[in-house]
Design an enzyme around this catalytic site. Structure first.
Site, PDB file in Angstrom:
ATOM      1  N   TRP A 231     -21.020  14.661  11.501  1.00 50.42           N
ATOM      2  CA  TRP A 231     -20.053  14.397  10.434  1.00 50.42           C
ATOM      3  C   TRP A 231     -20.534  15.013   9.127  1.00 50.42           C
ATOM      4  O   TRP A 231     -21.681  14.840   8.738  1.00 50.42           O
ATOM      5  CB  TRP A 231     -19.895  12.889  10.212  1.00 50.42           C
TER       6      TRP A 231
ATOM      7  N   LYS B 125     -15.547  16.888  11.177  1.00 52.99           N
ATOM      8  CA  LYS B 125     -16.357  16.764  12.392  1.00 52.99           C
ATOM      9  C   LYS B 125     -16.766  18.158  12.853  1.00 52.99           C
ATOM     10  O   LYS B 125     -15.974  18.896  13.420  1.00 52.99           O
ATOM     11  CB  LYS B 125     -15.556  16.049  13.488  1.00 52.99           C
TER      12      LYS B 125
ATOM     13  N   THR C 240       0.871  -1.177   0.000  1.00 59.34           N
ATOM     14  CA  THR C 240       0.000   0.000   0.000  1.00 59.34           C
ATOM     15  C   THR C 240       0.903   1.219   0.000  1.00 59.34           C
ATOM     16  O   THR C 240       2.023   1.155   0.515  1.00 59.34           O
ATOM     17  CB  THR C 240      -0.887   0.055   1.256  1.00 59.34           C
TER      18      THR C 240
ATOM     19  N   GLU D 186      -5.738  -4.039  -0.292  1.00 59.55           N
ATOM     20  CA  GLU D 186      -6.027  -5.165   0.605  1.00 59.55           C
ATOM     21  C   GLU D 186      -7.158  -6.054   0.101  1.00 59.55           C
ATOM     22  O   GLU D 186      -7.421  -7.109   0.659  1.00 59.55           O
ATOM     23  CB  GLU D 186      -6.397  -4.641   2.007  1.00 59.55           C
TER      24      GLU D 186
END
Ligand code: ADP
Length: 542
Positions: free
Chosen positions: A445, A440, A187, A332
């Site tokens: 959110w 936030k 990654t 992944e």
């Protein structure tokens, strides 16, 4: 009672032997770094992959050892995909866009035995070679006539075509355990060290079956596929394997990823399906717009790696009659997790609703299960409104990073993706943020992705990035950073008004800052943390 069917391991080499036997005359076309166009067939690929497998054996590569590549999309890279994995070694694709410190770290961490590289990377290889301990051999992926001049590497530099010429094409692909490792991809690790994801033959084959399906990438023997997504980034989303499985023509763009070169290749090779990240498509669309061009054969394009803005989907579909397949995945996940293809009852939706649907990353392909969870780990409803941490599981999802002493990243058998998402009652998932990017504001959110998508609909906006900047009253508030179209005179006020009626008032950005360009990471994603570092105090007085 046991079933009475044959036991055959799921092996990467079987994709190649299938393509050779059943699609032997199908073409593989590559724009070479040497400058010309190269073309040959699956039959040629298979024969040269066997020669290269013999060459690897002659170099002393043992099963399980890592064979690294630092290369663009091209036929020699494809040969290594099969020569390395097929012979029981592990193909390790290196990302040349990584910082040199990260590259050196990865090569030593993986203990690469040999590094194959395109000649354009010779300067990079020489710098890296001076820093790494593990590889003893470097192979330039070219012929004798194009061998680069080596300053540092002379003793261990070999020539790819010399290796091919010196090797026999008689090689029997070994029947290895299907759970053994086939390839390795790190990654890009925007924070901390990159982490290695180690795919197996079995996970790769299962991913290939599922990714080729009509509601996934929809690939067939009638396709001519252009993987613009690099073979060094999650195996070009699996397209080299898929193309072998279905017998599609493959078109490799080499290092020329600009709009003009891609368009020329798409037309000359009658590409029907392409795949890449939004930044690359931006260049292609700009070129075709400018030259008043068109797409005579391309009917589908897969867009993933970052959100596909609605404006881009509309441009492809309305101006050029190219269907957009929005997809989501991760290194992944090999990488495919979800694809946004319509269900039957959605076909008749009015156009605005279709675009709203296509802004979502889509529904899980067979093999992947997903859920969203709240702060206490409790599963949230699929109501299209609740946003939580996206967790996935399936036979091509990683359970442990390579060479890592850390505990498994899994939580109760699920892999935490680090993405925040909603899922609607039809099972369509929509990423609202990376968990580290979510804004936030006063305990609520706000989705930066939603703000960016709306901003991109404005005709004067080239790129929009929304970040949470610190705020004395609300903790954070959305700040919109915009790269304008050249010659545009659009003002901050006009852009802010553009959100009226398109977004709840409390979610609207508080301010717009015009910037010249946006920093991109090694896999084409916007480096939001750099912009956050720069603008974090924008709303803090003084
Ligand atoms: P890296 O780890 O190098 O960033 P990955 O390709 O593994 O590269 O990145 C995976 C992440 O990219 C996902 O977790 C998600 O945040 C983002 N991503 C991938 N596809 C999409 C998409 N279609 N829309 C939004 N984000 C996406």
């Amino acid at each position: 009672m046991q079933g009475l069917m044959m036991q055959q391991p799921l092996l990467v080499a079987s994709l190649l032997t299938h393509a050779e036997r059943h699609h032997g005359a199908r073409e593989i076309v590559s724009r070479r770094v040497e400058g010309d166009i190269h073309r040959y067939t699956y039959r040629d690929l298979a024969q040269r992959a066997r020669r290269m497998a013999n060459a690897l054996a002659a170099l002393g590569i043992q099963p399980g050892e890592r064979v690294a590549t630092l290369a663009w999309n091209g036929y020699r890279h494809m040969e290594l995909y099969f020569a390395a994995s097929g012979s029981g070694a592990v193909l390790h694709t290196l990302n040349p866009r990584l910082h040199i410190d990260q590259l050196a770290y990865i090569i030593d961490h993986a203990q690469d035995r040999v590094v194959f590289f395109d000649v354009t990377f010779m300067p990079l290889i020489e710098s890296v070679a001076a820093r790494v301990k593990s590889p003893k051999v470097f192979v330039a992926m070219t012929d004798r006539a194009h061998m680069p001049r080596a300053h540092v590497l002379s003793t261990m530099l070999m020539c790819y075509e010399d290796l091919i010429d010196a090797s026999s094409d008689a090689f029997d692909w070994p029947l290895v355990d299907e759970n053994s490792a086939s390839s390795l991809c790190y990654t890009s690790g925007t924070t901390g060290h990159p982490k290695g994801v180690l795919y197996s033959h079995r996970s790769t084959l299962l991913h290939t079956f599922s990714a080729a399906l009509p509601d996934s990438l929809n690939c067939s023997a009638r396709d001519s596929i252009l993987p613009v997504v690099p073979m060094f980034h999650v195996n070009a989303w699996g397209l080299p394997y898929i193309a072998c499985m279905v017998g599609a023509k493959l078109v490799f763009p080499g290092a020329a990823l600009d709009g003009a070169s891609l368009h020329e290749l798409i037309e000359s090779e009658q590409v029907t399906l392409s795949a890449g990240v939004p930044t690359v498509w931006q260049g292609l669309l700009a070129h075709v717009d400018e030259t008043k061009g068109s797409f005579s054969s391309m009917r589908r394009t897969v867009i993933g790696g970052a959100p596909c803005p609605t404006a881009m989907a509309a441009a492809f579909q309305e101006r050029y009659q190219v269907d957009v397949l929005h997809a989501w995945g991760m290194t992944e996940l090999s990488p495919l997790g979800t694809v946004c293809s319509f269900k039957a009852h959605q076909l008749a939706l009015p156009q605005p609703d279709r675009y709203a649907l296509q802004a979502k990353q889509g529904r899980a392909v067979f093999g992947i299960d997903m859920k969203i969870v709240g702060p206490q780990g409790l599963e949230l409803p699929w109501d299209g409104r609740s946003a939580g941490d996206l967790m996935v599981r399936g036979p091509w999802v990683t359970r442990q990073y390579f060479g890592s002493d850390d505990a498994s990243p899994l939580s109760d058998g699920w892999f935490p993706t680090g993405d925040i998402a909603k899922i609607d009652p039809d099972g369509f998932m929509q990423i609202t943020d990376r968990s580290k990017d979510v804004i936030k504001s006063g305990g609520e959110w706000i989705s930066s992705a939603e703000i960016e998508n709306i901003a991109c609909l404005h005709p004067d906006v080239t790129t929009a990035v929304c970040i949470g900047a610190r705020h004395p009253k609300w903790d954070e508030r959305p700040l919109l950073l915009v790269v304008k179209k050249p010659d545009s005179a659009v003002t901050e006020h006009e852009l802010l008004r553009f959100f009226d009626g398109r977004l709840a008032k409390w979610c609207m950005p508080d301010a717009v800052v015009f910037i010249d360009s946006v920093p991109h990471g090694a896999t084409g994603k916007v480096l939001k943390h750099q912009l956050r570092d720069q603008f974090t105090d924008y709303f803090v007085p003084g």
